[in-house]
Design a protein around this motif. Structure first.
Motif, PDB file in Angstrom:
ATOM      1  N   GLN A 121      43.745  63.984   1.053  1.00  0.00           N
ATOM      2  CA  GLN A 121      43.610  63.702   2.473  1.00  0.00           C
ATOM      3  C   GLN A 121      44.968  63.852   3.149  1.00  0.00           C
ATOM      4  OE1 GLN A 121      41.996  59.721   2.754  1.00  0.00           O
ATOM      5  NE2 GLN A 121      40.638  60.044   1.008  1.00  0.00           N
ATOM      6  N   ALA A 122      44.956  63.907   4.446  1.00  0.00           N
ATOM      7  CA  ALA A 122      46.217  63.930   5.185  1.00  0.00           C
ATOM      8  C   ALA A 122      46.913  62.584   5.027  1.00  0.00           C
ATOM      9  CB  ALA A 122      45.967  64.226   6.659  1.00  0.00           C
ATOM     10  N   GLY A 123      48.235  62.586   5.008  1.00  0.00           N
ATOM     11  CA  GLY A 123      48.987  61.347   4.898  1.00  0.00           C
ATOM     12  C   GLY A 123      48.760  60.457   6.103  1.00  0.00           C
ATOM     13  N   THR A 124      48.806  59.153   5.889  1.00  0.00           N
ATOM     14  CA  THR A 124      48.611  58.231   7.013  1.00  0.00           C
ATOM     15  C   THR A 124      49.829  58.211   7.933  1.00  0.00           C
ATOM     16  OG1 THR A 124      49.434  56.407   5.654  1.00  0.00           O
ATOM     17  CG2 THR A 124      47.063  56.746   5.695  1.00  0.00           C
ATOM     18  N   ILE A 125      50.989  58.623   7.406  1.00  0.00           N
ATOM     19  CA  ILE A 125      52.215  58.687   8.206  1.00  0.00           C
ATOM     20  C   ILE A 125      52.823  60.072   8.054  1.00  0.00           C
ATOM     21  CG2 ILE A 125      54.508  57.694   8.586  1.00  0.00           C
ATOM     22  CD1 ILE A 125      53.512  55.165   7.159  1.00  0.00           C
ATOM     23  N   THR A 126      53.093  60.724   9.165  1.00  0.00           N
ATOM     24  CA  THR A 126      53.797  62.004   9.141  1.00  0.00           C
ATOM     25  C   THR A 126      55.267  61.738   9.415  1.00  0.00           C
ATOM     26  OG1 THR A 126      51.850  63.222   9.912  1.00  0.00           O
ATOM     27  CG2 THR A 126      53.989  64.307  10.156  1.00  0.00           C
ATOM     28  N   LEU A 127      56.086  61.994   8.426  1.00  0.00           N
ATOM     29  CA  LEU A 127      57.512  61.707   8.522  1.00  0.00           C
ATOM     30  C   LEU A 127      58.301  62.872   9.113  1.00  0.00           C
ATOM     31  CD1 LEU A 127      57.773  60.176   4.953  1.00  0.00           C
ATOM     32  CD2 LEU A 127      57.805  58.891   7.087  1.00  0.00           C
ATOM     33  N   ARG A 128      57.811  64.074   8.847  1.00  0.00           N
ATOM     34  CA  ARG A 128      58.492  65.260   9.376  1.00  0.00           C
ATOM     35  C   ARG A 128      57.490  66.413   9.413  1.00  0.00           C
ATOM     36  NH1 ARG A 128      63.820  65.792   9.686  1.00  0.00           N
ATOM     37  NH2 ARG A 128      64.503  67.752  10.592  1.00  0.00           N
ATOM     38  N   LYS A 129      57.508  67.156  10.508  1.00  0.00           N
ATOM     39  CA  LYS A 129      56.636  68.322  10.626  1.00  0.00           C
ATOM     40  C   LYS A 129      57.372  69.392  11.414  1.00  0.00           C
ATOM     41  CE  LYS A 129      51.922  69.728  11.837  1.00  0.00           C
ATOM     42  NZ  LYS A 129      50.624  69.293  12.407  1.00  0.00           N
ATOM     43  N   ASP A 130      57.905  70.366  10.692  1.00  0.00           N
ATOM     44  CA  ASP A 130      58.666  71.450  11.307  1.00  0.00           C
ATOM     45  C   ASP A 130      58.010  72.783  10.988  1.00  0.00           C
ATOM     46  OD1 ASP A 130      60.619  69.671  12.211  1.00  0.00           O
ATOM     47  OD2 ASP A 130      61.763  69.829  10.353  1.00  0.00           O
ATOM     48  N   GLY A 131      58.043  73.683  11.975  1.00  0.00           N
ATOM     49  CA  GLY A 131      57.563  75.036  11.753  1.00  0.00           C
ATOM     50  C   GLY A 131      56.070  75.118  11.552  1.00  0.00           C
ATOM     51  N   ASN A 132      55.647  76.164  10.850  1.00  0.00           N
ATOM     52  CA  ASN A 132      54.231  76.422  10.592  1.00  0.00           C
ATOM     53  C   ASN A 132      54.027  76.497   9.079  1.00  0.00           C
ATOM     54  OD1 ASN A 132      51.609  77.509  10.284  1.00  0.00           O
ATOM     55  ND2 ASN A 132      51.746  78.496  12.298  1.00  0.00           N
ATOM     56  N   ILE A 133      53.683  75.350   8.489  1.00  0.00           N
ATOM     57  CA  ILE A 133      53.555  75.256   7.041  1.00  0.00           C
ATOM     58  C   ILE A 133      52.484  76.211   6.512  1.00  0.00           C
ATOM     59  CG2 ILE A 133      52.559  73.737   5.277  1.00  0.00           C
ATOM     60  CD1 ILE A 133      55.395  73.271   5.391  1.00  0.00           C
ATOM     61  N   GLN A 134      51.322  76.211   7.140  1.00  0.00           N
ATOM     62  CA  GLN A 134      50.211  77.015   6.628  1.00  0.00           C
ATOM     63  C   GLN A 134      50.536  78.502   6.650  1.00  0.00           C
ATOM     64  OE1 GLN A 134      47.827  75.550   5.084  1.00  0.00           O
ATOM     65  NE2 GLN A 134      48.609  73.544   5.707  1.00  0.00           N
ATOM     66  N   PHE A 178      53.004  64.550  -4.428  1.00  0.00           N
ATOM     67  CA  PHE A 178      52.185  65.744  -4.528  1.00  0.00           C
ATOM     68  C   PHE A 178      52.880  66.840  -3.724  1.00  0.00           C
ATOM     69  CE2 PHE A 178      49.570  62.045  -5.177  1.00  0.00           C
ATOM     70  CZ  PHE A 178      48.781  62.377  -6.265  1.00  0.00           C
ATOM     71  N   LEU A 179      53.418  67.823  -4.441  1.00  0.00           N
ATOM     72  CA  LEU A 179      54.337  68.790  -3.850  1.00  0.00           C
ATOM     73  C   LEU A 179      53.771  70.203  -3.843  1.00  0.00           C
ATOM     74  CD1 LEU A 179      57.242  67.319  -5.882  1.00  0.00           C
ATOM     75  CD2 LEU A 179      57.407  67.485  -3.409  1.00  0.00           C
ATOM     76  N   ALA A 236      59.127  77.185   2.447  1.00  0.00           N
ATOM     77  CA  ALA A 236      58.276  76.072   2.899  1.00  0.00           C
ATOM     78  C   ALA A 236      58.273  74.966   1.855  1.00  0.00           C
ATOM     79  CB  ALA A 236      56.851  76.556   3.163  1.00  0.00           C
ATOM     80  N   TRP A 237      58.105  73.725   2.356  1.00  0.00           N
ATOM     81  CA  TRP A 237      58.133  72.548   1.487  1.00  0.00           C
ATOM     82  C   TRP A 237      57.158  71.518   2.045  1.00  0.00           C
ATOM     83  CZ3 TRP A 237      61.498  71.120  -2.718  1.00  0.00           C
ATOM     84  CH2 TRP A 237      61.499  69.770  -3.052  1.00  0.00           C
ATOM     85  N   HIS A 238      56.263  71.044   1.170  1.00  0.00           N
ATOM     86  CA  HIS A 238      55.301  70.012   1.563  1.00  0.00           C
ATOM     87  C   HIS A 238      55.294  68.931   0.494  1.00  0.00           C
ATOM     88  CE1 HIS A 238      50.808  68.746   2.171  1.00  0.00           C
ATOM     89  NE2 HIS A 238      51.648  67.862   2.684  1.00  0.00           N
ATOM     90  N   ASN A 239      55.558  67.703   0.909  1.00  0.00           N
ATOM     91  CA  ASN A 239      55.520  66.564  -0.006  1.00  0.00           C
ATOM     92  C   ASN A 239      54.632  65.487   0.588  1.00  0.00           C
ATOM     93  OD1 ASN A 239      55.936  64.544  -1.860  1.00  0.00           O
ATOM     94  ND2 ASN A 239      58.077  64.179  -1.340  1.00  0.00           N
ATOM     95  N   HIS A 240      53.550  65.176  -0.120  1.00  0.00           N
ATOM     96  CA  HIS A 240      52.703  64.040   0.239  1.00  0.00           C
ATOM     97  C   HIS A 240      53.036  62.925  -0.742  1.00  0.00           C
ATOM     98  CE1 HIS A 240      48.426  62.310   1.217  1.00  0.00           C
ATOM     99  NE2 HIS A 240      49.413  61.450   1.428  1.00  0.00           N
ATOM    100  N   PHE A 241      53.710  61.898  -0.267  1.00  0.00           N
ATOM    101  CA  PHE A 241      54.180  60.793  -1.093  1.00  0.00           C
ATOM    102  C   PHE A 241      53.200  59.641  -0.968  1.00  0.00           C
ATOM    103  CE2 PHE A 241      57.574  57.225  -1.298  1.00  0.00           C
ATOM    104  CZ  PHE A 241      57.315  57.000  -2.637  1.00  0.00           C
ATOM    105  N   GLU A 247      54.797  63.762   4.303  1.00  0.00           N
ATOM    106  CA  GLU A 247      53.783  62.758   4.617  1.00  0.00           C
ATOM    107  C   GLU A 247      53.893  61.586   3.650  1.00  0.00           C
ATOM    108  OE1 GLU A 247      49.845  64.892   5.907  1.00  0.00           O
ATOM    109  OE2 GLU A 247      50.580  65.815   4.069  1.00  0.00           O
ATOM    110  N   GLN A 248      53.421  60.439   4.098  1.00  0.00           N
ATOM    111  CA  GLN A 248      53.457  59.251   3.249  1.00  0.00           C
ATOM    112  C   GLN A 248      52.185  58.446   3.434  1.00  0.00           C
ATOM    113  OE1 GLN A 248      57.221  57.112   2.703  1.00  0.00           O
ATOM    114  NE2 GLN A 248      56.206  55.274   3.468  1.00  0.00           N
ATOM    115  N   THR A 249      51.637  57.983   2.330  1.00  0.00           N
ATOM    116  CA  THR A 249      50.453  57.130   2.358  1.00  0.00           C
ATOM    117  C   THR A 249      50.705  55.910   1.482  1.00  0.00           C
ATOM    118  OG1 THR A 249      48.956  59.013   2.673  1.00  0.00           O
ATOM    119  CG2 THR A 249      47.991  56.952   1.874  1.00  0.00           C
ATOM    120  N   PRO A 250      50.741  54.713   2.066  1.00  0.00           N
ATOM    121  CA  PRO A 250      50.951  53.506   1.251  1.00  0.00           C
ATOM    122  C   PRO A 250      49.645  52.988   0.678  1.00  0.00           C
ATOM    123  CG  PRO A 250      50.989  52.940   3.574  1.00  0.00           C
ATOM    124  CD  PRO A 250      50.776  54.422   3.507  1.00  0.00           C
TER     125      PRO A 250
END
Length: 767
Positions: A336-349, A472-473, A485-490, A529-532
């Motif tokens: 799922q999408a992270g509950t908190i978006t910490l950084r979103k730059d550019g066009n990841i997809q 999850f990287l 590109a770099w995507h980290n869902h923590f 992204e971060q999800t606690p």
């Protein structure tokens, strides 16, 4: 800026440059005579509650008219004996030696004439805590000025006695000399005269040039070393007072549980037992936990009685929590999408769609304990008639102990006397004050002093743990082999707390990712992204909080991407760093990132380690990593050998550090870096905690192994890079790069990636 110079640990650091702009406080605002001595008055900067206060060192030897006591930290007796106060908690980091060295350097005293005393907790000393590698940067410039001011006054006293110009006099090795006549007077002889002088103007106090230093940068043994090796009492566990009794506190094995009933009458009837009672606690995981207290005439009697204690517990909701369930939930949340978006730059997809190579990985690390050699303990004495509470505690943060006692037990702060003992290890654990409030609460029921003792099992099962985590990287490299590109869902852990009347999830210390973490700010396309996940396990700072795990995750995954791109890992990292300065974002913890400093240490460690200059046979390899942590810029190269049976040996670790313009105590600095390497390797290889039914399964070192001597690196090379930047600490920044450097070396040796900690969980066998 001067060209930086490397100083190897085999050499004394002599001609380092002292920064002039690191000033957390402005010193020497005015003078004031108190009795036979003088005080320095300090003004705290950047603090809304700061106010000018008179500093008087009441715990130093009694002052007579023949003694010189210019401030709260310096006392010179008529005999010439110099006493310096160490104000910070000593937890093994060597601060009790290194900070007094700073004063002694500018004071121009013979170190052999110096004795060091440990300060009690008191506002007159300013901030007193050991954490965040802050003790040195908070005090360095202040202490230089304290020493220089006292030296100036002693020179003025000698000049007045000789009736000569101050400019004709100088101080050296606890004496003042008159250049033309070559006369000299010892500091003890000058003490009474110096005590009558007014505080010198700031302009007349001149700091020494770094190339004039005789003490700073040399190797000086710890002031407590002789006492430690001879077994003299120094630690909290050593405190013994007349008439003292001993206490243990049995808490619910599941976090958050409460006592329903206990066989108190049976326990009270046991030999040596004075009392047994239920201690009511608070709902705060970091506060006073409820349990059953046993008071006895000896530690043995208390521990023996505890074995016969039978308690019926209400274990509460946390008893439903298990590590395996957290693992499953983390996997579900990662989709799922992270509950908190910490950084979103550019066009990841779009960047991933255009990628030449795409790498995905899951990195997992467990909860771990601080496992200090000395279990938690505190001696407390509540004096009912006066309402005073006197404490002896091995604490990193005495203010936390004072605050929680005032908040929970309603004892005014001015009625709390807290003596800081030496700690047998802290690593962040003793920033918490749970053991202090437990001792204080028990003391209110005991007539006389009582020592609360935790067992090893208490220490491991009721720690404030380093949180586990799941990353999850996804990473992409373009056709030129560049990271695109770099995507980290923590997925992390958080406790539910109440703040401003609202119930919120608060991630554990070091369990919250910043949007400014490397390599986030360096990339055009980045999503963090971060999800606690809510949990009832108490968490707290663990050496180099956050950095100790994030460095492993980020630099292991960067290595994966470098190899996927067919690039040299060093070249790949230097390309990501680039050559532009990276300024901080909005995160409170983030500082400006000096790219030039990091590039320097990275290139230097590669040069010192001979990166890329040797061909290693199968089963041997090199790995490289770097990290910015607690103001320190550190890069490390590890060389390993992995047998076909999967047995690992770390052959060599090369470390290059940039922690500013001055190494205070070369011996202590080497110790901190070498200790960080060993601690980092130990944490990488073995420890992990399992959570079942809301409790920690492991209870002692037979179930929680740490690194042994045969497993330590064969060789650790430490190099300090001299720069013109402010002096900073070294207790934490050298630990984070070790784990990724070793894991990257393991891949180079075997082709196997380590994505789950501890290392003992991984099969490293190869053919």
């Amino acid at each position: 800026m001067k060209t930086p110079e490397l100083v190897q640990t085999a050499n004394a650091v002599a001609d380092l440059n002292v920064p002039s702009h690191l000033a957390r406080r402005n010193f020497l605002k005015q003078s004031s005579a108190l009795g036979a001595g003088l005080v320095l008055v300090t003004q705290l900067d950047n603090d809304a509650s700061a106010q000018t206060t008179v500093v008087k060192a009441d715990n130093l030897p009694p002052t007579s008219s023949n003694e010189f006591k210019p401030n709260a930290f310096i006392h010179i007796a008529e005999s010439g004996k110099v006493t310096l106060v160490s104000k910070q908690p000593e937890i093994g980091q060597g601060i009790k030696t290194s900070l007094p060295m700073v004063i002694a350097e500018e004071l121009e005293v013979n170190w052999k004439d110096v004795q060091i005393v440990q300060a009690d907790f008191h506002p007159k000393y300013g901030d007193q805590f050991a954490g965040g590698s802050l003790s040195t940067p908070m005090n360095y410039n202040e202490f230089l000025k304290l020493g220089a001011t006292a030296r100036t006054m002693l020179i003025q006293a000698a000049a007045a006695q000789w009736k000569v110009s101050v400019s004709e006099c100088y101080a050296e090795m606890s004496k003042v000399y008159h250049k033309p006549s070559k006369r000299s007077l010892g500091y003890g002889t000058l003490a009474s005269k110096a005590a009558t002088l007014t505080m010198p103007d700031a302009g007349s106090v001149v700091l020494k040039k770094p190339n004039e230093y005789k003490l700073l940068g040399t190797r000086v043994g710890g002031v407590d070393n002789a006492a430690i090796v001879s077994g003299k009492p120094l630690f909290g566990i050593d405190v013994k007072l007349p008439g003292m009794v001993y206490a243990v506190l049995e808490k619910c094995p599941a976090f958050g549980g409460k006592v329903l009933s206990a066989n108190l009458d049976a326990i009270k009837a046991l030999p040596g037992v004075r009392d047994a009672f239920v201690l009511e606690g608070t709902a705060n995981l970091n506060g006073l936990m409820p349990g059953v207290a046993i008071i006895a005439e000896s530690t043995w009697a208390a521990f023996s009685a505890r074995k016969q204690l039978k308690v019926q517990w209400d274990e509460g909701e946390v008893a439903q929590q298990n590590w395996d369930d957290f693992v499953k939930k983390a996997d579900e949340l990662s989709k799922q999408a992270g509950t908190i978006t910490l950084r979103k730059d550019g066009n990841i997809q779009e960047a991933f769609a255009k990628a030449s190579k795409l790498v995905e990985a899951k990195y997992v690390y467990p909860f771990i304990s601080h496992a200090s050699i000395e279990p938690q303990n505190c001696t407390a004495w509540f004096k009912e008639e006066s309402g005073e509470l006197e404490l002896w505690a091995p604490t990193q943060n005495p203010a936390a102990g004072q605050n929680i006692i005032t908040n929970v037990l309603k004892i005014p702060k001015e009625k709390i006397i807290l003596h800081m003992t030496r700690s047998g290890g802290g690593f962040g654990r003793r920033l918490s004050a749970d053991y202090i409030i437990e001792a204080a609460a028990i003391a209110q029921r005991v007539k006389g002093p009582v020592k609360l003792m935790w067992s090893r099992e208490d220490d491991m099962r009721h720690d404030h743990y380093r949180a586990g985590g799941f990353h999850f990287l996804r990473g992409a490299v373009d056709q030129k082999g560049k990271l695109s590109a770099w995507h980290n869902h923590f997925v992390t852990f958080a406790n539910r707390i109440t703040r401003d009347g609202k119930s919120i999830l608060q991630p554990g210390s070091g369990a919250s990712l910043s949007g400014d973490e490397f390599p986030g700010r360096w990339l055009e396309n980045c999503l963090l992204e971060q999800t606690p996940m809510e949990c009832g396990i108490p968490m707290g700072p663990w050496r180099a909080p956050g950095s100790n795990v994030f460095a492993w995750v980020f630099h292991s995954f960067i290595d994966e991407l470098a190899h996927a791109a067919g690039r040299d890992p060093l070249e790949f990292r230097l390309e990501i760093l680039g050559d532009k300065e990276i300024m901080p974002g909005t995160g409170e913890r983030v500082q400006a990132y000096n790219v030039a400093r990091m590039r320097r240490v990275l290139k230097e460690v590669a040069e010192k380690a001979g990166w890329g200059k040797r061909r290693f046979p199968k089963g041997q390899g090199q790995g490289i990593a770097f990290h910015f942590s607690h103001r320190g810029y550190i890069a490390e190269v590890a060389e390993v050998t992995v047998s076909k049976q999967g047995e690992l040996k770390v052959d060599r670790v090369v470390v290059v550090t940039d922690i500013g313009s001055q190494i205070v105590n070369l011996s202590g600095a080497e110790n901190q870096v070498q200790g960080s390497v060993i601690d980092g390797l130990s944490t990488l290889m073995y420890p992990e905690l399992d959570i079942q039914r809301g409790r920690i399964v492991q209870s002692n070192f037979d179930q929680y192994p740490l690194l042994r001597m045969p497993d330590t690196p064969t060789k650790v090379e430490v190099h300090f890079l001299k720069t013109d930047y402010p002096v900073t600490g070294l207790g934490e920044p050298a630990l984070p790069p070790l784990a990724p450097a070793v894991c990257n070396a393991i891949f180079a040796a075997t082709g196997k990636r380590v994505r789950t900690l501890p290392l003992a969980r991984n099969d490293l066998r190869w053919t």
